[in-house]
Write an enzyme that holds these catalytic residues in place. Structure first.
Site, PDB file in Angstrom:
ATOM      1  N   MET A  57       0.827  -1.205   0.000  1.00  0.00           N
ATOM      2  CA  MET A  57       0.000   0.000   0.000  1.00  0.00           C
ATOM      3  C   MET A  57       0.866   1.262   0.000  1.00  0.00           C
ATOM      4  O   MET A  57       2.043   1.229   0.339  1.00  0.00           O
ATOM      5  CB  MET A  57      -0.908   0.017   1.227  1.00  0.00           C
ATOM      6  N   ASP A  97      -2.791  -5.037   0.014  1.00  0.00           N
ATOM      7  CA  ASP A  97      -2.323  -6.309   0.584  1.00  0.00           C
ATOM      8  C   ASP A  97      -3.129  -6.745   1.808  1.00  0.00           C
ATOM      9  O   ASP A  97      -3.561  -7.901   1.893  1.00  0.00           O
ATOM     10  CB  ASP A  97      -0.824  -6.260   0.878  1.00  0.00           C
TER      11      ASP A  97
END
Length: 481
Positions: free
Chosen positions: A80, A238
């Protein structure tokens, strides 16, 4: 029937898992390196991600040549917050600035002074060095020529999708991690964009996480001699994919992930998003938002200790020594703040500490204290998510390297006073991405019960009492730092 491929673009490697009909068939991976030219800098070359994808997919095709002629559905998860900048020709303008880059201290201070309340109300998060927005502000200030050439910014997995499809897209879970996205309305925050001089046109279009959004470009299919139809699904960030792959009942189950860092994640229930600023609050790949807290140095703390105490010893043998100590480590407390800390303190200046050490302590006590300190830190994260007192979460499903250590898993059950479950598949975000692909292709029913519980750990009452005293000591020491 299609084959499904879950692609996880991590911080140090790219992994692809392959599945069909509710069964995982195989996996492959390829690694790459972080570049750190200055203190606090952390960057990667997006071309390395493309190379890693090529290598991992080629290896998977070598192992399973049948997929060259079959229909495939790819979906993606990824690290991220990291910032990728493209020019109008789709070329990468500079190395990607990663989530663990800390150069944006001044930009974060600026955002806290002028936009903190707005960010809490709309983006539901406080500004942090890891998020995407401060990185954009840093580029505007320090590399204005790069910013003037910027056509679009993307997140890592979305750049890989752009390479494969030619389409500039993202989805809500990664968009939320930029802290430029209205979490409730699920649109880019145009007011914030305007005030910060960021043209909305530079933002990628946002599409759902679990819908087919394009196909692989013909030239890439030819490169791998793929003749079937290759569909692409966006997937998610994720941790969003990790939760989707692990949690079956979002109302009663949470996720604990212990790798280099540690994560506690729960979906939002009936309680509102109160106590904002003590945790991260993001859109997920399902129709619920999630709360998440991070301990920066989880498994890393144990790796660090081993390098100091026993660099040549087998890791399992090293951690097994902790079993010779007792719950509470005979009064020894470890604070795992080797990189500062995220949740709930959000203080990069915190430091790790081993407190209470005396002559009678030995290696077993120290190792156990570190393992306990990591679990205590994640318990502290959980308590600040605002649901611990409601008892709505009665089970945590655990992923990461910790699943190889039954002693540590029992410790988590005792410290959290919750049931701990380990599943058959420990594939994390890649598996959640694969499920996004199956959902988009209307075959999620084949995967609903694929990842069964392999082992369950229940809290032991006697241990809980001793850990309660040790956790209270941990909290007192941490809050006072």
């Amino acid at each position: 029937m299609s084959y499904y491929l879950g692609v996880d673009l991590g911080t140090s490697s790219l992994k692809i898992i392959l599945g069909r009909d509710g069964k995982l068939l195989g996996s492959s991976n390829s690694s790459f390196t972080i570049n750190s030219q200055k203190v606090g800098y952390s960057e990667e070359n997006p071309n390395d991600w493309i190379r890693a994808f090529h290598e991992a997919l080629a290896d998977l095709i070598d192992e399973f040549p049948i997929i060259k002629t079959e229909d495939l559905v790819f979906s993606f998860s990824g690290q991220m917050h990291s910032l990728v900048l493209l020019d109008k020709n789709g070329n990468v303008l500079r190395p990607a600035i990663l989530w663990n880059d800390n150069r944006t201290v001044e930009e974060v201070a600026f955002l806290k002074e002028h936009f903190n309340e707005h960010l809490l109300q709309v983006e539901k998060n406080i500004p942090l060095e890891g998020f995407t927005l401060p990185k954009i502000l840093w580029i505007q200030k320090h590399e204005p020529s790069i910013w003037s050439q910027t056509w679009k910014f993307l997140l890592p997995k979305d750049y890989l999708i752009y390479y494969l499809s030619g389409k500039v897209m993202t989805e809500p879970s990664d968009a939320a991690g930029t802290i430029l996205y209205d979490v409730e309305k699920q649109v880019w925050d145009e007011l914030l964009l305007e005030k910060l001089g960021i043209d909305k046109d530079r933002c990628p279009d946002v599409f759902p996480s679990k819908e087919i959004v394009g196909e692989m470009k013909s030239e890439i299919k030819k490169k791998f001699n793929l003749s079937g139809k290759i569909k692409l699904v966006l997937g998610g960030a994720d941790n969003a994919c990790g939760a989707f792959g692990v949690i079956r009942n979002p109302d009663t189950e949470g996720l604990i992930s212990v790798g280099t860092s540690g994560v506690v994640l729960i979906y939002e229930g009936e309680q509102s998003a109160d106590n904002l600023g003590k945790y991260h609050y993001f859109n997920s790949v399902i129709n619920k938002n999630y709360k998440m807290g991070v301990t920066l140095s989880a498994g890393y703390s144990l790796d660090w200790l081993k390098k100091i105490m026993a660099p040549n010893q087998n890791f399992n043998e090293f951690t097994r020594l902790a079993e010779k100590s007792f719950a509470g480590s005979q009064g020894l407390t470890f604070l795992p703040y080797l990189f500062g800390e995220r949740s709930p303190y959000f203080d990069p200046n915190l430091s790790g500490c081993l407190i209470g050490i005396k002559a009678h302590h030995d290696r077993a006590d120290i190792i156990r204290a570190v393992m306990e300190g990591i679990a205590f830190s994640l318990k502290n994260v959980f308590e600040n998510l605002g649901v611990a007192e409601t008892n709505s979460i009665d089970c945590f499903r655990v992923t990461g390297g910790v699943v190889k250590n039954p002693f540590w898993l029992q410790m988590f059950a005792d410290i959290f006073n919750k049931k701990i479950e380990v599943l058959n598949f420990n594939e994390g975000p890649a598996y959640g991405a694969l499920l996004c692909a199956a959902t988009a292709n209307n075959e999620m029913h084949k995967w609903k019960d694929a990842n069964k519980v392999k082992k369950t750990y229940y809290p032991i009452k006697e241990n809980m009492v001793m850990y309660k005293e040790a956790f209270d000591r941990f909290k007192l020491l941490s809050d006072g730092r």
